[in-house]
Design a protein around this motif. Structure first.
Motif, short mmCIF file in Angstrom:
data_model
loop_
_atom_site.label_atom_id
_atom_site.label_comp_id
_atom_site.label_asym_id
_atom_site.label_seq_id
_atom_site.Cartn_x
_atom_site.Cartn_y
_atom_site.Cartn_z
N ASP A 17 -15.02 105.98 106.97
CA ASP A 17 -15.30 106.28 105.56
C ASP A 17 -14.39 105.45 104.67
O ASP A 17 -14.81 104.96 103.63
CB ASP A 17 -15.08 107.76 105.27
N ASP A 18 -13.12 105.31 105.08
CA ASP A 18 -12.16 104.55 104.28
C ASP A 18 -12.58 103.08 104.13
O ASP A 18 -12.39 102.48 103.07
CB ASP A 18 -10.76 104.62 104.89
N THR A 19 -13.17 102.51 105.17
CA THR A 19 -13.64 101.12 105.09
C THR A 19 -14.74 101.00 104.05
O THR A 19 -14.73 100.09 103.22
CB THR A 19 -14.13 100.63 106.46
N VAL A 20 -15.69 101.94 104.05
CA VAL A 20 -16.76 101.91 103.05
C VAL A 20 -16.16 102.07 101.66
O VAL A 20 -16.56 101.37 100.72
CB VAL A 20 -17.83 102.99 103.34
N ARG A 21 -15.21 102.95 101.50
CA ARG A 21 -14.57 103.14 100.19
C ARG A 21 -13.85 101.86 99.74
O ARG A 21 -13.87 101.51 98.56
CB ARG A 21 -13.60 104.32 100.23
N ARG A 22 -13.20 101.15 100.68
CA ARG A 22 -12.55 99.88 100.33
C ARG A 22 -13.59 98.86 99.86
O ARG A 22 -13.36 98.12 98.90
CB ARG A 22 -11.78 99.31 101.53
N TRP A 23 -14.75 98.82 100.54
CA TRP A 23 -15.82 97.91 100.12
C TRP A 23 -16.30 98.27 98.72
O TRP A 23 -16.63 97.38 97.93
CB TRP A 23 -16.97 97.93 101.11
N LEU A 24 -16.35 99.56 98.41
CA LEU A 24 -16.75 99.99 97.08
C LEU A 24 -15.69 99.58 96.06
O LEU A 24 -16.02 99.10 94.97
CB LEU A 24 -16.99 101.50 97.05
N ASP A 25 -14.42 99.75 96.42
CA ASP A 25 -13.32 99.40 95.51
C ASP A 25 -13.24 97.90 95.24
O ASP A 25 -12.95 97.48 94.12
CB ASP A 25 -11.98 99.89 96.07
N ASN A 26 -13.49 97.07 96.29
CA ASN A 26 -13.33 95.62 96.09
C ASN A 26 -14.63 94.94 95.65
O ASN A 26 -14.67 93.73 95.50
CB ASN A 26 -12.75 94.95 97.33
N GLY A 27 -15.69 95.72 95.44
CA GLY A 27 -16.93 95.17 94.92
C GLY A 27 -17.89 94.64 95.97
O GLY A 27 -18.95 94.09 95.62
N SER A 28 -17.58 94.77 97.25
CA SER A 28 -18.51 94.34 98.30
C SER A 28 -19.78 95.19 98.27
O SER A 28 -20.85 94.72 98.64
CB SER A 28 -17.86 94.45 99.67
N LEU A 29 -19.62 96.45 97.86
CA LEU A 29 -20.75 97.38 97.68
C LEU A 29 -20.61 98.01 96.29
O LEU A 29 -19.49 98.14 95.78
CB LEU A 29 -20.74 98.48 98.73
N THR A 30 -21.73 98.42 95.72
CA THR A 30 -21.72 99.05 94.40
C THR A 30 -21.75 100.56 94.55
O THR A 30 -22.64 101.11 95.22
CB THR A 30 -22.95 98.60 93.59
N ALA A 31 -20.79 101.23 93.93
CA ALA A 31 -20.71 102.69 94.00
C ALA A 31 -21.72 103.31 93.04
O ALA A 31 -21.87 102.87 91.91
CB ALA A 31 -19.30 103.15 93.65
N ILE A 32 -22.41 104.33 93.54
CA ILE A 32 -23.28 105.15 92.71
C ILE A 32 -22.98 106.61 93.05
O ILE A 32 -22.25 106.89 93.98
CB ILE A 32 -24.78 104.82 92.91
N LYS A 33 -23.55 107.52 92.28
CA LYS A 33 -23.37 108.95 92.55
C LYS A 33 -24.71 109.54 93.00
O LYS A 33 -25.75 109.18 92.48
CB LYS A 33 -22.90 109.69 91.29
N ASP A 34 -24.65 110.46 93.98
CA ASP A 34 -25.88 111.15 94.39
C ASP A 34 -26.13 112.31 93.43
O ASP A 34 -25.39 112.49 92.46
CB ASP A 34 -25.81 111.59 95.85
N ASP A 35 -27.17 113.08 93.69
CA ASP A 35 -27.53 114.19 92.79
C ASP A 35 -26.42 115.23 92.67
O ASP A 35 -26.33 115.92 91.66
CB ASP A 35 -28.81 114.87 93.27
#
Length: 135
Positions: A17-35
């Motif tokens: 999970d931390d790796t995905v969060r790092r990708w979100l933080d560094n812009g490799s992935l775009t963070a969105i919110k679920d419902d």
């Protein structure tokens, strides 16, 4: 749009999970919110990211072939009798199993720890989804 929560994204990609969060933080992935307001990723973006990450080693013995599904990996197990053998390969996160003659195992020099390529040419591939409708 399919929305995938961070924990599910991590499970699909075989990372923490931390790796995905790092990708979100560094812009490799775009963070969105679920419902529910939880951190998530767009499914299409995650699929594109997964494709970039899924780089298997080059097949050192590649020849011309119509088969496009080639998985380079390590032989992890062989179960053989006098006639037939089951050969298991670990190709990245995927376990590939092949049934062949014991003679072929010997001729190919297969043994646990050796490098091999699984070549798959199938006329039938079944795709399932969790929310699919029964026909």
């Amino acid at each position: 749009m399919t929305i995938i929560r961070v924990a599910e994204a991590a499970r699909f990609l075989g990372v923490s999970d931390d790796t995905v969060r790092r990708w979100l933080d560094n812009g490799s992935l775009t963070a969105i919110k679920d419902d529910g307001g939880r951190l998530a990723v767009d499914g299409l973006e995650l699929a594109r990211h997964a494709r970039k990450l899924a780089q298997l080693p080059d097949d050192p013995h590649r020849t011309g072939s119509s088969a496009r599904n080639r998985f380079v990996g390590l032989v992890t197990g062989i179960t053989a009798d006098k006639v037939m053998a089951q050969v298991e390969l670990q190709c990245g996160p995927f376990r590939v199993v092949s049934l062949m003659s014991s003679e072929a195992v010997t001729e190919l020099g297969l043994e646990p720890g050796s490098v091999a390529t699984a070549v798959v040419k199938a006329t039938t591939v079944i795709i399932e989804t969790p929310q699919g409708k029964a026909l």
